[in-house]
Design a protein around this motif. Structure first.
Motif, PDB file in Angstrom:
ATOM      1  N   ASN A 121      34.256  -6.602 -66.098  1.00  0.00           N
ATOM      2  CA  ASN A 121      33.038  -6.639 -66.910  1.00  0.00           C
ATOM      3  C   ASN A 121      32.121  -5.477 -66.523  1.00  0.00           C
ATOM      4  O   ASN A 121      31.049  -5.693 -65.957  1.00  0.00           O
ATOM      5  N   ALA A 123      30.195  -3.709 -68.228  1.00  0.00           N
ATOM      6  CA  ALA A 123      28.914  -3.712 -68.937  1.00  0.00           C
ATOM      7  C   ALA A 123      27.930  -4.712 -68.333  1.00  0.00           C
ATOM      8  O   ALA A 123      26.764  -4.738 -68.718  1.00  0.00           O
ATOM      9  N   ILE A 125      27.658  -8.034 -68.562  1.00  0.00           N
ATOM     10  CA  ILE A 125      27.180  -8.953 -69.582  1.00  0.00           C
ATOM     11  C   ILE A 125      27.317 -10.388 -69.080  1.00  0.00           C
ATOM     12  O   ILE A 125      28.336 -10.772 -68.499  1.00  0.00           O
ATOM     13  N   ARG A 200      17.553 -12.092 -72.179  1.00  0.00           N
ATOM     14  CA  ARG A 200      18.833 -11.378 -72.288  1.00  0.00           C
ATOM     15  C   ARG A 200      18.746 -10.340 -73.400  1.00  0.00           C
ATOM     16  O   ARG A 200      18.307 -10.633 -74.518  1.00  0.00           O
ATOM     17  N   ASN A 202      20.696  -6.747 -75.375  1.00  0.00           N
ATOM     18  CA  ASN A 202      22.007  -6.372 -75.912  1.00  0.00           C
ATOM     19  C   ASN A 202      22.838  -5.555 -74.935  1.00  0.00           C
ATOM     20  O   ASN A 202      24.053  -5.420 -75.122  1.00  0.00           O
ATOM     21  N   SER A 203      22.208  -4.993 -73.916  1.00  0.00           N
ATOM     22  CA  SER A 203      22.937  -4.217 -72.918  1.00  0.00           C
ATOM     23  C   SER A 203      22.096  -4.107 -71.652  1.00  0.00           C
ATOM     24  O   SER A 203      20.890  -4.388 -71.661  1.00  0.00           O
ATOM     25  N   THR A 204      22.748  -3.668 -70.584  1.00  0.00           N
ATOM     26  CA  THR A 204      22.038  -3.425 -69.330  1.00  0.00           C
ATOM     27  C   THR A 204      20.982  -2.348 -69.502  1.00  0.00           C
ATOM     28  O   THR A 204      19.910  -2.401 -68.895  1.00  0.00           O
ATOM     29  N   ASP A 270      22.519  -7.461 -67.987  1.00  0.00           N
ATOM     30  CA  ASP A 270      21.867  -7.447 -69.299  1.00  0.00           C
ATOM     31  C   ASP A 270      20.676  -8.399 -69.364  1.00  0.00           C
ATOM     32  O   ASP A 270      20.087  -8.574 -70.431  1.00  0.00           O
TER      33      ASP A 270
END
Length: 302
Positions: A121, A123, A125, A200, A202-204, A270
Motif C-alpha cells: 500500500n 499510497a 490509504i 480522510r 483522497n490522497s496523502t 491519507d
C-alpha cells in the motif's frame, strides 16, 4: 524433564544391567544461560547432614529457570511490545491518572485490501471504515450527543475552530475536498471533555497539504475555539511517536481563560486526526490521559 535420582552412598550391585541412556535435554531458548551438566553430588560423608530433598530442590530450581526462559518473548498485545506496565497507555495503573479504555482491536478490511502502511500500500490509504478507526470512549464517560462516532458534516467539524477563523478553514476544506469526516466525543466525571476528529482525504498529498495550510508545525496553526496562547507541549517526546505517523502536540499556556485546552494533529497517510481535551476552570487539563488518548488513537491509525 525426568531424571533418575541416585541416593548418595549406595553401591551399585555387581552385574546389574546397564541403565538406559538418559533422554536428551530440552533445547534452551536462544540467549538463555546454559544449565549445569548435572546436579551437584552430595558427598557420601555429608549425606546425613544434607538430606536428598536438597538435591530435589536444586533440580526444581533448574527446571523453573528453564521454563522461565522458555516463555520469554511469547506475550504480545495490540500496538505495544516489551513495555513495562507503567509504559502501556491502555492499562490504568493506580494513581497515575490514566483512563480505563476498553481493549482495542483493528477493524476488518475489505477482502484483498492492505493495511495503510504495509508494503502493498505505497499510497498509505486507509481502507477500513473510518468510523471504526475512532478510539472508543473510556469507562465512566458521558457520550457527546453531537459527536457520536458517526459521520459529521463540514459545519460540525468547523465548530472546533474560533468563529472568526471558520470561513478560512472552510475554504481550505473545500480546496482539499475530504472524502469523509468522523468524530467521537465524551465528558469525564472530572469535567474533561474529549473530542476526536478523523478527516480522510483522497490522497496523502491532500492530507499533508491540509496540515500545512492550517499552519500546523512549530505552532498550533488556526486557533481552536476557547483557546488563548497555545504552544508546543514540552512533555511530548519522540518516544511517544509511532512509526509512519507525524504528530504535532500543543498545550494552552498560562494565563488561559475559562478553560484549559490540549490539542494535537496527527498525519497518518491519507487521514488527518485532531484530538482535543478541554477542562473548565483554572486547573490544567491532565497531561497523562491526553497523551494516553493520543497514543491509542495513533495506534488505531497506524
Amino acid at each position: 524433564m525426568s531424571e533418575q535420582t541416585v541416593t548418595p552412598g549406595e553401591a551399585e550391585a555387581p552385574g546389574a544391567p546397564e541403565a538406559p541412556p538418559a533422554p536428551a535435554p530440552h533445547a534452551l531458548p536462544e540467549g538463555a544461560p546454559p544449565l549445569p551438566d548435572a546436579p551437584p553430588v552430595v558427598p557420601a560423608a555429608d549425606a546425613a547432614a544434607r538430606p536428598p530433598r536438597r538435591v530435589l530442590r536444586a533440580v526444581a530450581r533448574w527446571t523453573a529457570a528453564a521454563l522461565a526462559f522458555g516463555v520469554l518473548g511469547t506475550g504480545t498485545a495490540f500496538g505495544i511490545a516489551s513495555l513495562e506496565r507503567t509504559d502501556v497507555p491502555g492499562l490504568a495503573t493506580e494513581g497515575d491518572g490514566r483512563w480505563d479504555y476498553p481493549e482495542l482491536t483493528l477493524p476488518a478490511l475489505p477482502a484483498g485490501s492492505p493495511r495503510p502502511f504495509s508494503p502493498g500500500n505505497p499510497a498509505e490509504i486507509h481502507h477500513a471504515d473510518l468510523r471504526e478507526l475512532l478510539l472508543p470512549a473510556p469507562a465512566g464517560a458521558k457520550p457527546d450527543k453531537k459527536l457520536t462516532g458517526g459521520w459529521i458534516s463540514t459545519e460540525t467539524f468547523l465548530d472546533a475552530y474560533r468563529e472568526q477563523d471558520r470561513r478560512s478553514v472552510a475554504q481550505l476544506l473545500k480546496d482539499a475536498a475530504p472524502r469523509h469526516i468522523a468524530a467521537r466525543g465524551w465528558t469525564m466525571p472530572d469535567g474533561t471533555t474529549s473530542r476526536i476528529y478523523l478527516v480522510r482525504f483522497n490522497s496523502t498529498a491532500f492530507a499533508s497539504r491540509m496540515i500545512d495550510d492550517l499552519n500546523v508545525g512549530s505552532s498550533a496553526g488556526k486557533p481552536l475555539a476557547r483557546t488563548d496562547t497555545t504552544d508546543l507541549d514540552p512533555a511530548w517526546g519522540s518516544a511517544n511517536d509511532i512509526e509512519n505517523l507525524s504528530s504535532f502536540v500543543f498545550t494552552e499556556q498560562a494565563p488561559f481563560g475559562a478553560e484549559h485546552v490540549r490539542q494535537a494533529y496527527t498525519l497518518a497517510g491519507d487521514t488527518m486526526a485532531l484530538v482535543v481535551h478541554e477542562r473548565p476552570g483554572k486547573r490544567e487539563t491532565d497531561r497523562i490521559p491526553f497523551h494516553q488518548t493520543l497514543i491509542l488513537q495513533n495506534q488505531l491509525l497506524a
